[in-house]
Design an enzyme around this catalytic site. Structure first.
Site: not given
Lengths: 744, 639
Positions: B325, B350-351, B412, B414-415, B418, B458
């Site tokens: 990152n 991650n997502i 994480c 962006d907060g 997670r 999401r």
């Protein structure tokens, strides 16, 4: 590495202990708590003790630690918590306290030192002072003790060594040595011989017991035969057999020869509705000549004296063989116990596939599946379902008892379940002694078939807990007891063996050829729970809220037989036998083998195992096959006698964690605030109601003095009404169900 | 040879009182005018939450719903858009069924006409992720459509090709209403006009929740700096920050944190004052930028807790990802810059990884399950492993706060994914309040909704772009973790499994406004509370449906679940609920209700007796006074 420089085991500081031992021995007049605080069994000798020990509690016990004193006797490793209540002097002896481990159930002893772990064997010497002692048990418990810095090193070393030396190493005679350590004293023998058997369960030992069972199930048309009274017809069958009334004993006698080990078809259970009977039998003995009369009588038995239809359910190749079960269980044990001494634990991310590879869950599924098929067939009405296994001593025990647990609510109560195990396992001649292999001298026969059965029952229990009167803790206790070579139930291969043993014990018989073997102590039954566990543990055997009473059936069940069943029974030409195997019905000509013209020839060629070959199968010849198939598929939603059918999809079967994962090894390191009780909230409420009631009664008495008798008695009768919530009444449920089947 | 027979249970569907429930296929629901409260009374049960096939309980015999139990009952403002006869539904469990399809602006309703007893399928259009036309017109003139759903199932329909080429297939009509956002229409939640006795929008009030936690206090204050969402547009208007940091400084901290998501208070320990704070990653970049204000800020957070001279920073990501990152300007706190802070990576993926994992899970559970390789197939999805890592991370946080009395900072990238999972799970472990039905709603409102978990992105409400890389089952995963905890501590949660399933169903259904939009700001702009109904209105109007009978309020206990894979299970009641062979013959739900009733009865009895005892001891004036204390010991969990 230091060699032998540090304190090794070789005894030091013996003095105090010897004194202690002398004390216990001299004062060994029964049940006196040992001076050191351990309530000993009569004649039990404390070999070693260690103070300031902490026991790691499992999740079930509330997690965290408990400090107290650790003892090793010739029978057990005992742990007495600091604040344990003083036992009453006149209390009956209890073999194992809440925190005890019988030596015979220890599989291995491991110690953990500052930075190493070591497997301790009788001959090993320790070069470091253990901080932790871990006992791996055969029943899959892992018990962990932590030594405090204040525990004298010598005590730590000595108790470790003593445990390692006295627990059951593989050697001949260890079983009886262990039995003697527990039950061998004169007081204990006397105590045991005065024990009353539980009269509320059916032991299936006397003719009257069997009569009672026939009556409970409403199995008219069947009688109890004592033809095997002296075990002359079959050594492995029980004394009393339930057979059709139509068949005389003289006729019966000729049939034994047609079955492997003389295990003829005999009655097990009758479905309360429709009156289908469950039978079990061994494989046919094909290499003998079938006389016409024998065949006629045999068929009368197979058709249960009433029906036209018999479905023979083959238990051969769809179910695991005993060696399969043994292998799977060994793998499961290795997987679940892990092993800190070799650090060969399966990594978490491989856990699922490793579990799958044990095949254990596949085997439970196979048994449950077969049993639910049998349970469905039994709904048919007016027919017999005969389980056939080559030897009729393993899988047929599993399947017949599972089918009964599914169909008969009585078997889901504690006493009903005990009666069931008596009927289908203990007296039916499951080879408990061989399968358990307590002495570790017969690895070939060893196979935990009974444990597989308990697992199956647990699967059913976990899917429908509210339909059982007993709790999973009861199953767990039974599971653990099956690992102790102390109970007559599990120490013999047949009723005959058990009878011999009691005779011997009674006459203080000493074998002529055997050495100076000590007289065997009389062995208790496993159902004598108060001998094994304290009241608190036993109270947890029943669920706080018993199953809601099912709609009762009146005695006249056959009148309202399932329409389908009727139809199908009528459709049949008299005397149709179907073979049910791998989910397919067939009616081979050679079934039973003497049917069909060439019986003799085929039979001779047929099989040594005694089970007919599949090649005899022919296309279904009768129109009743669709009826049977419908039976297998249909789910009568509103049928009050609907069997409890387990879900069998992969995700529905789970691992019995409370049993296999009791080891503290996988629990995380954080301590949990220990909490005293883990009762069902309902039970807590019930207790509170009861406590308050008592308080109220006491208050009344106090406040109003003597003239309050009325008030007290007035409130008393309402008590039982609440209490039945907590204390289940298996006796009562038995009587309820027994009335169900009347007239069947 | 198991329950293939459940076919026959097919049509006797059930009725359930919770009419808006996504699943109630046959919502034999009451006419819309009936007040919600009255529905609760005759609630029938069905425990298992898979309504595709349900058994109608005999007991339901309310007058207003006699004949047409399996008829479509429209919700307020629901309008039928199209209807088609002779449609075939290919049920993967029972075979092809013929019937009538009705499409409204809220749902697809299929009623089978060639089976007795009949079968209905009631599907809120919100769960449809994608509609695909399968193949071209076949020789027999049939056209076939597949509906891929967000809730772990796929449906397939077919109907005759119409001669009239101008007439649209019903499934094209459906597409319009299934993806209202893409078609310039309104999501149904804005039209749904049901009135419930409870107002769910009042459940959460940030100020009173902070007050419950004892904020403001000498170290923490409530700031209004973000009142107009100017400091951070994805954060709520009300936040708690350290007292010593003035609003001006907050702005400088915001400049150093990704998307301006500064560290703010999530939870404070009532005794030790150790805190859980959440934020996004620091904008360290390749050059290792530092921010004095940010460093001071974290130091202040540490100082606010006198018990410990350390601060733990939990970075939810695997360390590799965190390092990667830096290329995008982000990164993680270096221990040089942040003295007394210890950085821990929690290795949660991650997502995209999570989305892929759930996709694999769907492959192995729907429609068919391979028994012989079930466990190894399950293992290969890694779903439970991800669950384990999240729970393990939350457990470490909770342990640091409870046992270590140390404050923690969680972030994480962006907060909002997670981080939300970790803080809310840790809070669930630490604070019994969040384990009650209301408390859990507050937890979701606070940690997920107000702190800007991007639900719209999401989940993709009403959006036809099913391949959107922003879609991910992060919230499902969180609810799964909660379910795992309820399994390990069956008496610690006031809500039951049905509550969790209902929340997930309405995550997609678009019936309620709760999960719409991405942030508090957007919700405010869209006037969501004014224009839609809250899911909590519906739930709190019939709380007993969602109550766990085994609940013992032991709010002072901290739960430490076992996170080994050996103690986790697949949540079959959610992921595999469509399979009729997963349905036990007797619903657990029913049993739970009986238990609740029994418990209430006994409780009443206890209270009566208690009163009697107190009266008696008072009247007899015995000095052994002191009424018996309520002594219900917490129920211990088994694992």
């Amino acid at each position: 590495m230091l060699t032998g420089s540090k304190s090794t085991f070789k005894v030091r500081q013996m003095g105090a202990d010897i004194k202690e031992r002398m004390l216990t021995q001299s004062g060994s007049n029964a049940r006196r708590p040992d001076v050191s605080g351990l309530p000993c069994l009569p004649g039990e000798v404390v070999l070693r003790r260690a103070v300031m020990v902490r026991k790691k509690l499992t999740a079930r016990e509330g997690r965290g630690w408990l400090s107290g004193t650790l003892f090793c006797t010739a029978f057990r490793v005992a742990f007495v918590p600091q604040d344990a209540p003083k036992p009453q002097d006149d209390a009956d002896p209890v073999l194992l306290g809440d925190h005890d481990v019988a030596l015979a159930s220890i599989e291995k002893v491991v110690v953990v030192g500052p930075n190493r772990t070591k497997l301790v064997t009788p001959n090993s010497s320790l070069k470091f002072t253990p901080e932790e002692l871990v006992l791996y048990c055969r029943d899959l418990r892992v018990v962990c003790f932590l030594f405090d810095r204040l525990t004298p090193d010598a005590q730590v070393l000595e108790i470790t060594h003593t445990i390692a030396k006295t627990y059951q190493p593989v050697r001949a005679g260890c079983v009886s040595a262990f039995q003697n350590a527990a039950l061998g004293s004169v007081e204990m023998k006397q105590f045991l011989s005065n024990r009353q058997r539980d009269a509320h369960m059916n032991w299936h030992e006397s003719a009257a017991d069997w009569e009672r069972e026939l009556e409970r199930c409403g199995a008219t048309g069947w009688r109890v035969s004592s033809v095997n009274d002296r075990f002359e017809m079959s050594t492995s069958l029980p004394r009393y057999l339930a057979v059709p009334q139509k068949v005389l004993d003289t006729e019966l006698k000729k049939i034994f020869a047609h079955f492997h080990d003389g295990r003829i078809p005999r009655w097990c259970w009758r479905h309360p509705r429709g009156g289908s009977d469950l039978l079990r039998m061994a494989g046919f003995q094909n290499n003998i000549y079938h006389e016409k009369d024998d065949i006629r009588n045999l068929e009368t038995i197979l058709f249960g004296g009433h029906g036209n239809l018999c479905v023979v359910v083959e238990l051969g190749d769809e179910l695991p063989s005993p060696p399969d079960v043994q292998l799977a269980h060994a793998r499961l044990r290795a997987l679940c116990l892990g092993d800190i001494s070799t650090s060969a634990t399966v990594p978490d991310d491989k856990w699922l596939s490793t579990l799958e590879a044990t095949c254990w869950l596949d085997y439970t599924r196979a048994c449950l599946k077969k049993a639910s098929e049998v349970a469905r067939l039994l709904r048919g009405g007016g027919m017999t379902v005969a389980l056939q296994e080559a030897e009729d001593r393993d899988m047929s025990c599993v399947v017949s008892s599972l089918a009964q647990v599914m169909c008969d609510p009585h078997c889901r109560g504690r006493r009903g379940f005990q009666s069931l195990v008596q009927k289908e396992w203990v007296t039916a001649g499951h080879r408990f002694r061989g399968r358990a292999n307590y002495g570790r001298d017969n690895p070939k026969e060893e196979a935990p078939v009974f444990l597989l059965f308990l697992d199956c029952v647990w699967q059913l229990w976990s899917q429908y807990p509210w339909r059982f009167q007993f709790s999973d803790d009861f199953l767990l206790a039974l599971h653990d007891s099956a690992h102790l070579p102390l109970f007559s139930s599990f120490l013999a291969n047949s009723q005959r063996e058990r009878c011999r043993r009691t005779q011997n014990a009674g006459q203080c018989y000493t074998p002529v050829n055997g050495g100076p073997e000590p007289a065997d102590p009389p062995l208790p039954s496993v159902w004598d729970w108060s001998l094994q566990y304290g009241q608190r543990r036993q109270a947890g055997f029943t669920q706080p809220v018993p199953p809601a009473p099912r709609p009762l059936l009146n005695g006249n069940l056959n009148a309202q037989t399932d329409a389908r069943g009727h139809q199908q029974a009528n459709e049949c030409t008299p005397g149709t036998v179907f073979l049910f195997s791998r989910g397919i019905f067939s009616s081979p000509a050679g079934l039973p083998p003497w049917r069909g013209g060439t019986a003799g020839v085929t039979a001779a060629a047929a099989s040594i195992s005694g089970v007919y070959r599949k090649s005899h199968r022919r296309a279904p010849s009768s129109e009743s096959v669709p009826g049977l198939e419908r039976l297998l598929k249909a789910d009568a939603q509103r049928d009050p006698c609907r069997p409890l059918l387990p879900l069998l999809l992969g995700p529905c079967l789970g691992l019995w964690r409370e049993c296999y994962h009791r080891g503290a090894l996988h629990a995380q390191a954080f301590s949990h605030p220990p909490s005293g009780e883990h009762a069902h909230p309902l039970e807590l409420l019930v207790r509170e109601v009861r406590g308050l009631r008592r308080r109220l009664v006491a208050e009344r008495r106090l406040s109003q003095g003597g003239d309050d008798r009325d008030a007290v008695t007035a409130s008393a009768p309402s008590l039982p009404a609440d209490e039945h919530l907590a204390d289940a009444r298996p006796g009562r449920s038995a009587s309820i169900t027994s009335s169900d089947g009347d007239g069947g | 040879m198991e329950k293939t027979g459940s076919v026959d249970s097919l049509g006797s569907k059930q009725s359930s009182s919770r009419h808006p429930s996504v699943d109630s296929l046959s919502s034999s629901e009451r006419s819309t005018q009936v007040k919600a409260a009255s529905m609760m009374s005759d609630s029938a049960t069905s425990s298992e939450f898979s309504p595709e096939i349900r058994v109608k309980p005999k007991a339901v015999a309310k007058t207003f719903r006699d004949a047409d139990k399996e008829e479509l009952q429209l919700l307020p403002n629901e309008v039928v858009q199209d209807m088609a006869q002779e449609v075939t539904y290919f049920c993967p469990f029972t075979g092809a069924l013929r019937g009538i399809v009705t499409v409204s602006n809220y749902r697809l309703f299929f009623k089978c006409t060639d089976r007795e007893p009949s079968f209905v399928l009631d599907l809120p259009l919100g769960v449809v992720s994608r509609v695909e036309k399968i193949g071209s017109a076949s020789s027999r003139g049939d056209v076939s459509y597949g509906l891929v759903c967000k809730d772990m199932r796929n449906l397939r329909f077919a109907h005759k090709q119409t001669d009239d080429t101008l007439k649209k297939s019903i499934f094209e009509v459906l597409m319009k209403f299934a993806f209202p956002v893409s078609n310039g229409l309104q999501i149904f939640a804005f039209e749904y006009g049901q009135v419930f006795p409870e107002n769910g929008w009042k459940v959460y009030d940030a100020v009173s929740e902070y007050k419950r936690q004892g904020i403001p206090n000498e170290s923490w204050r409530i700031t209004k700096v973000n009142d107009h969402y100017e400091l951070c547009d994805t954060y709520p208007a009300t936040m708690a920050v350290p007292v010593n940091i003035p609003d001006e400084e907050l702005k400088r901290v915001a400049a150093f944190r990704a998307k301006g998501r500064i560290p703010v208070l999530s939870w404070i320990h009532p005794e030790s004052q150790a805190t859980v704070t959440r934020c996004s990653q620091p904008m360290v970049g390749i050059n290792g930028k530092r921010s004095k204000e940010d460093e001071k800020y974290l130091q202040t957070i540490m100082d606010a807790n006198a018990q410990s001279h350390k601060l733990f920073i939990f970075d939810a990501r695997p360390s590799v990802n965190a390092a990667a990152n830096k290329m995008k300007g982000g990164g993680y706190e270096s221990e040089d810059a942040y003295q007394n802070a210890e950085l821990v990576f929690l290795d949660i993926h991650n997502i995209h990884v999570m989305r892929e994992s759930l996709r694999k899970l769907k492959d192995i559970v729907y429609p068919n399950i391979e028994d012989s390789h079930w466990l190894s197939n399950l293992e290969s999805t890694h779903w439970l492993e991800h669950i384990k890592l999240i729970l393990a991370g939350a457990l470490r946080i909770a342990d640091k706060v409870e046992s270590g009395k140390t404050s923690v900072v969680v972030h994480c990238s962006d907060g909002w994914d997670r981080t939300a999972q970790l803080t809310s799970l840790a809070m669930l472990m630490l604070d019994g309040y969040y384990r009650s039905i209301r408390g859990f709603q507050v937890l979701l409102e606070k940690e997920w909704l107000s702190f800007g978990h991007r639900f719209q992105l999401r989940v993709g409400h009403g959006d036809k772009n099913h391949t959107d890389a922003d879609r991910s089952p992060i919230f499902i995963q969180f609810v799964d973790c909660v379910w795992q905890m309820t399994r390990q501590f069956p008496a610690a949660f006031e809500f039951n499994e049905y509550f969790l399933v209902t929340i997930l169903d309405h995550l997609y259904s678009c019936l309620f406004g709760t999960f719409l939009c991405n942030s508090e700001q957007q919700r405010f702009k869209e006037e969501i509370p004014k224009r839609t109904v809250s899911l909590w209105s519906y739930i709190n109007s019939q709380v007993e449906e969602f109550t766990n009978p085994l609940y013992v309020n032991f709010s002072n206990h901290v739960l430490f679940p076992v996170v080994s894979l050996r103690h986790l299970e697949l949540w079959v009641g959610y992921y595999i609920r469509w399979n009729p062979r997963m349905r036990p013959q007797e619903p657990v739900h029913q049993r739970h209700k009986e238990l609740l009733a029994k418990r209430a009865e006994l409780q009443k009895r206890v209270d009566e007796l208690q009163r009697e005892v107190t009266n008696r001891s008072a009247s007899s004036s015995s000095e052994r006074a002191g009424s018996p204390t309520r002594s219900i010991t917490p129920v211990q969990t088994f694992v």
